[in-house]
Enzyme design. Structure first.
Site, mmCIF file in Angstrom:
data_model
loop_
_atom_site.group_PDB
_atom_site.id
_atom_site.type_symbol
_atom_site.label_atom_id
_atom_site.label_comp_id
_atom_site.label_asym_id
_atom_site.label_seq_id
_atom_site.Cartn_x
_atom_site.Cartn_y
_atom_site.Cartn_z
ATOM 1 C CB ILE A 51 -0.965 0.060 1.214
ATOM 2 C CG1 ILE A 51 -0.172 0.177 2.527
ATOM 3 C CG2 ILE A 51 -1.889 -1.137 1.222
ATOM 4 C CD1 ILE A 51 -1.019 0.606 3.706
ATOM 5 C CE1 TYR A 52 3.789 1.373 4.414
ATOM 6 C CE2 TYR A 52 6.092 0.953 3.924
ATOM 7 C CZ TYR A 52 5.044 0.980 4.828
ATOM 8 O OH TYR A 52 5.266 0.627 6.135
ATOM 9 C CB CYS A 53 4.063 5.702 -2.357
ATOM 10 S SG CYS A 53 5.162 6.161 -0.998
#
Length: 312
Positions: A51-53
């Site tokens: 889910i990061y960035c």
């Protein structure tokens, strides 16, 4: 730089792990320069998540490793099965979706360390072990762990794995810092309390701490009167944490280091294997972390910093 070993992983893991939750395509050059500097300092591990960035973190890492042609020199920790707007996603389908996407973004055919980003206590721990073992057996994942799970759930999962002759979890990634959280920073997050740390010590179970420096609480930028950062106020502002900051300042002055380096040393000097996820985005910040990782603290100093004792 110091390293630790994990069950199932041939490569050793640097005790400072590079954070990548600011890796976007638009700042690729900065991210690449940060990774170059970290690698030059002896760091070989990087933390990311599906889910990061919006997925860009993994894509930036994949591009970097392809350009540098040094994938096998890095240890990648990435995470999946984070909840969405509909609720928990700890399921066979969600894990498959996230691992497949992560492999593509990272431009690799294996993940060194794979962790479930959140827990769903309604899913039996043994069922989760069964799902993840499919990826260990086919070589897609080298070693498995969890982020933001309680120690009781890890214990139950590993007991099931041992009984069934399967691979269990080899690491956990909760928050652990000198400043103690008043409440979870994000929904579903877990911070290591006294009971958790006692279990990690008894089992000598590796802990990878996120927000290891309490999101800048020990930098000197914050005071009880400065309440501009609502999240920091909500999570870390307390009388006990201000006292911990004062003690960190006192010990830092005696050692000729900085309070935030003492805070990092607190995490890395626990009586069980630890690594600290760091958000260093400049050479100065990286140098500070590298120096802080070399500070040795006694058990008595740890207890004094943590207010468990008034003597050291």
């Amino acid at each position: 730089m110091e390293y630790i070993s994990l069950q199932g992983l041939e490569k050793k893991v640097s005790r400072l792990m590079k954070g990548s939750d600011y890796f976007y395509h638009q700042n690729y050059e900065k991210a690449a320069a940060n990774m170059d500097a970290f690698f030059a300092a002896g760091g070989n591990s990087i933390d990311s998540a599906h889910i990061y960035c919006g997925g860009q973190s993994e894509e930036v890492i994949g591009r970097y490793l392809k350009e540098r042609n040094n994938r096998d020199e890095w240890v990648i920790l990435t995470k999946g099965a984070h909840h969405d707007q509909h609720g928990p996603r700890v399921s066979k389908e969600a894990i498959k979706h996230d691992i497949t996407a992560s492999l593509s973004r990272l431009q690799t055919d294996y993940i060194d360390m794979y962790a479930l980003h959140r827990d769903d206590p309604n899913v039996p721990a043994g069922e989760v072990i069964e799902i993840l073992n499919e990826y260990v057996k086919n070589g897609t994942v080298r070693t498995i762990g969890v982020s933001n799970w309680t120690w009781e759930r890890i214990r139950d999962a590993n007991a099931y794995a041992e009984e069934k002759g399967l691979t269990g979890f080899s690491f956990s990634s909760p928050n652990l810092s000198l400043a103690k959280a008043n409440e979870p920073f994000w929904p579903g997050c877990v911070s290591a309390d006294e009971e958790t740390c006692k279990w990690h010590e008894a089992e000598q179970f590796p802990l990878f701490s996120w927000s290891s420096q309490a999101r800048g609480f020990f930098t000197g930028r914050f005071t009880p009167e400065n309440r501009d950062n609502a999240d920091l106020v909500r999570v870390f502002y307390s009388d006990a944490n201000w006292e911990r900051l004062e003690r960190a300042k006192q010990l830092a002055a005696e050692r000729n280091v900085t309070p935030i380096q003492i805070a990092l040393a607190y995490v890395l000097n626990q009586p069980f294997p630890t690594c600290a996820l760091i958000g260093a985005q400049s050479e100065e910040e990286l140098r500070s972390c590298d120096e802080g990782s070399r500070i040795k603290l006694t058990r008595e100093e740890l207890a004094w910093l943590d207010l468990s004792s008034d003597e050291r």
